[in-house]
Design a protein around this motif. Structure first.
Motif, PDB file in Angstrom:
ATOM      1  N   LYS A 127      26.276  53.903  76.377  1.00 16.50           N
ATOM      2  CA  LYS A 127      26.719  52.807  77.257  1.00 16.50           C
ATOM      3  C   LYS A 127      28.073  52.301  77.595  1.00 16.50           C
ATOM      4  CE  LYS A 127      23.877  48.737  78.910  1.00 16.50           C
ATOM      5  NZ  LYS A 127      22.992  47.789  78.371  1.00 16.50           N
ATOM      6  N   ARG A 128      28.759  52.294  76.248  1.00 18.29           N
ATOM      7  CA  ARG A 128      30.276  51.821  76.541  1.00 18.29           C
ATOM      8  C   ARG A 128      31.112  52.937  76.961  1.00 18.29           C
ATOM      9  NH1 ARG A 128      31.155  50.020  70.176  1.00 18.29           N
ATOM     10  NH2 ARG A 128      30.225  47.933  70.200  1.00 18.29           N
ATOM     11  N   LEU A 129      30.737  54.103  76.829  1.00 20.65           N
ATOM     12  CA  LEU A 129      31.549  55.147  77.435  1.00 20.65           C
ATOM     13  C   LEU A 129      31.460  55.079  79.011  1.00 20.65           C
ATOM     14  CD1 LEU A 129      30.612  58.401  75.516  1.00 20.65           C
ATOM     15  CD2 LEU A 129      32.692  57.098  75.441  1.00 20.65           C
ATOM     16  N   GLY A 130      30.259  54.862  79.447  1.00 21.00           N
ATOM     17  CA  GLY A 130      29.992  54.553  80.890  1.00 21.00           C
ATOM     18  C   GLY A 130      30.622  53.353  81.392  1.00 21.00           C
ATOM     19  N   ALA A 131      30.727  52.427  80.747  1.00 26.11           N
ATOM     20  CA  ALA A 131      31.740  51.181  81.050  1.00 26.11           C
ATOM     21  C   ALA A 131      33.262  51.529  81.313  1.00 26.11           C
ATOM     22  CB  ALA A 131      31.639  50.094  79.910  1.00 26.11           C
ATOM     23  N   PHE A 132      33.581  52.321  80.323  1.00 26.91           N
ATOM     24  CA  PHE A 132      35.128  52.878  80.321  1.00 26.91           C
ATOM     25  C   PHE A 132      35.322  53.698  81.538  1.00 26.91           C
ATOM     26  CE2 PHE A 132      35.126  52.387  76.006  1.00 26.91           C
ATOM     27  CZ  PHE A 132      36.423  51.840  75.455  1.00 26.91           C
ATOM     28  N   PHE A 133      34.292  54.666  81.877  1.00 26.10           N
ATOM     29  CA  PHE A 133      34.564  55.330  82.956  1.00 26.10           C
ATOM     30  C   PHE A 133      34.369  54.636  84.272  1.00 26.10           C
ATOM     31  CE2 PHE A 133      34.043  58.567  79.637  1.00 26.10           C
ATOM     32  CZ  PHE A 133      35.319  59.080  79.927  1.00 26.10           C
ATOM     33  N   ASN A 134      33.128  53.742  84.429  1.00 29.89           N
ATOM     34  CA  ASN A 134      33.385  52.913  85.571  1.00 29.89           C
ATOM     35  C   ASN A 134      34.609  51.954  85.924  1.00 29.89           C
ATOM     36  OD1 ASN A 134      30.669  53.532  86.223  1.00 29.89           O
ATOM     37  ND2 ASN A 134      29.743  51.533  84.947  1.00 29.89           N
ATOM     38  N   ASN A 135      35.201  51.501  84.761  1.00 30.95           N
ATOM     39  CA  ASN A 135      36.714  51.004  84.904  1.00 30.95           C
ATOM     40  C   ASN A 135      37.588  51.855  85.506  1.00 30.95           C
ATOM     41  OD1 ASN A 135      35.573  48.550  84.165  1.00 30.95           O
ATOM     42  ND2 ASN A 135      36.438  48.999  81.903  1.00 30.95           N
ATOM     43  N   PHE A 136      37.757  53.210  84.975  1.00 43.49           N
ATOM     44  CA  PHE A 136      38.630  54.373  85.320  1.00 43.49           C
ATOM     45  C   PHE A 136      38.537  54.508  86.924  1.00 43.49           C
ATOM     46  CE2 PHE A 136      38.826  55.941  80.790  1.00 43.49           C
ATOM     47  CZ  PHE A 136      40.181  55.242  80.659  1.00 43.49           C
ATOM     48  N   THR A 137      37.157  54.320  87.372  1.00 43.50           N
ATOM     49  CA  THR A 137      36.778  55.101  88.663  1.00 43.50           C
ATOM     50  C   THR A 137      37.611  54.226  89.971  1.00 43.50           C
ATOM     51  OG1 THR A 137      34.880  53.826  89.016  1.00 43.50           O
ATOM     52  CG2 THR A 137      34.879  56.050  88.221  1.00 43.50           C
ATOM     53  N   THR A 138      37.691  53.011  89.508  1.00 43.60           N
ATOM     54  CA  THR A 138      38.396  51.870  90.219  1.00 43.60           C
ATOM     55  C   THR A 138      39.960  52.008  90.531  1.00 43.60           C
ATOM     56  OG1 THR A 138      39.209  50.291  88.681  1.00 43.60           O
ATOM     57  CG2 THR A 138      37.038  50.066  89.547  1.00 43.60           C
ATOM     58  N   GLY A 139      40.415  53.115  89.853  1.00 41.17           N
ATOM     59  CA  GLY A 139      42.012  53.296  90.052  1.00 41.17           C
ATOM     60  C   GLY A 139      42.893  52.022  89.489  1.00 41.17           C
ATOM     61  N   VAL A 140      42.236  51.032  88.927  1.00 40.50           N
ATOM     62  CA  VAL A 140      43.056  49.924  88.349  1.00 40.50           C
ATOM     63  C   VAL A 140      43.298  50.069  86.813  1.00 40.50           C
ATOM     64  CG1 VAL A 140      42.873  47.430  87.927  1.00 40.50           C
ATOM     65  CG2 VAL A 140      42.321  48.275  90.053  1.00 40.50           C
ATOM     66  N   PRO A 141      44.397  49.990  86.409  1.00 40.50           N
ATOM     67  CA  PRO A 141      44.694  50.346  84.884  1.00 40.50           C
ATOM     68  C   PRO A 141      43.809  49.371  84.267  1.00 40.50           C
ATOM     69  CG  PRO A 141      46.815  49.880  86.154  1.00 40.50           C
ATOM     70  CD  PRO A 141      45.606  49.417  86.898  1.00 40.50           C
ATOM     71  N   VAL A 142      43.332  50.119  83.095  1.00 45.07           N
ATOM     72  CA  VAL A 142      42.393  49.567  82.034  1.00 45.07           C
ATOM     73  C   VAL A 142      43.454  48.909  80.851  1.00 45.07           C
ATOM     74  CG1 VAL A 142      40.507  49.940  80.506  1.00 45.07           C
ATOM     75  CG2 VAL A 142      40.532  50.966  82.600  1.00 45.07           C
ATOM     76  N   ILE A 143      43.071  47.657  80.606  1.00 48.90           N
ATOM     77  CA  ILE A 143      43.835  47.102  79.294  1.00 48.90           C
ATOM     78  C   ILE A 143      42.619  46.784  78.494  1.00 48.90           C
ATOM     79  CG2 ILE A 143      45.308  45.257  78.480  1.00 48.90           C
ATOM     80  CD1 ILE A 143      46.474  45.066  81.191  1.00 48.90           C
ATOM     81  N   ARG A 144      42.470  47.208  77.364  1.00 49.90           N
ATOM     82  CA  ARG A 144      41.583  47.108  76.347  1.00 49.90           C
ATOM     83  C   ARG A 144      42.069  46.711  74.754  1.00 49.90           C
ATOM     84  NH1 ARG A 144      36.225  48.480  76.503  1.00 49.90           N
ATOM     85  NH2 ARG A 144      36.252  47.453  74.539  1.00 49.90           N
ATOM     86  N   SER A 145      41.405  45.818  74.032  1.00 48.86           N
ATOM     87  CA  SER A 145      41.797  45.717  72.604  1.00 48.86           C
ATOM     88  C   SER A 145      41.381  47.181  72.069  1.00 48.86           C
ATOM     89  CB  SER A 145      41.097  44.550  71.905  1.00 48.86           C
ATOM     90  OG  SER A 145      39.682  44.874  71.954  1.00 48.86           O
ATOM     91  N   ASN A 146      41.539  47.240  70.881  1.00 44.32           N
ATOM     92  CA  ASN A 146      41.449  48.433  70.204  1.00 44.32           C
ATOM     93  C   ASN A 146      40.293  48.550  69.264  1.00 44.32           C
ATOM     94  OD1 ASN A 146      41.960  46.800  68.222  1.00 44.32           O
ATOM     95  ND2 ASN A 146      43.533  48.081  66.869  1.00 44.32           N
ATOM     96  N   THR A 147      39.450  47.735  69.994  1.00 45.34           N
ATOM     97  CA  THR A 147      37.840  47.614  69.367  1.00 45.34           C
ATOM     98  C   THR A 147      36.888  48.410  70.052  1.00 45.34           C
ATOM     99  OG1 THR A 147      37.326  45.855  70.554  1.00 45.34           O
ATOM    100  CG2 THR A 147      38.185  45.547  68.360  1.00 45.34           C
ATOM    101  N   GLY A 148      35.670  48.840  69.763  1.00 44.52           N
ATOM    102  CA  GLY A 148      34.530  49.404  70.265  1.00 44.52           C
ATOM    103  C   GLY A 148      35.079  50.932  70.746  1.00 44.52           C
ATOM    104  N   GLY A 149      35.800  51.614  70.135  1.00 44.39           N
ATOM    105  CA  GLY A 149      35.902  52.941  70.920  1.00 44.39           C
ATOM    106  C   GLY A 149      37.241  53.033  71.670  1.00 44.39           C
TER     107      GLY A 149
END
Length: 72
Positions: free
Chosen positions: A3-25
């Protein structure tokens, strides 16, 4: 984890840079400075610096967003 991997890739598909804390993979899914930005958990100064960086550098913002989109 799937489920977490899906969330990452959903964010990537928008073309908007992803900013995340170093938690959760995040470190396993985001290549810092290439397809997103990572900051230490609870380091709000680093988060602010990443936001300022992206707001002030359109070329980097577009490049990081495009690389994330290609990754998805």
């Amino acid at each position: 984890m799937i489920k977490r991997l899906g969330a990452f890739f959903n964010n990537f598909t928008t073309g908007v840079p992803v900013i995340r804390s170093n938690t959760g993979g995040a470190k396993d899914q985001i290549e810092h400075g290439q397809d997103g930005l990572i900051f230490e958990s609870e380091d709000t100064n680093a988060l602010c610096e990443h936001l300022k960086f992206l707001l002030n550098d359109k070329q980097e913002r577009l490049k990081i967003g495009q690389k994330g989109r290609k990754k998805a």
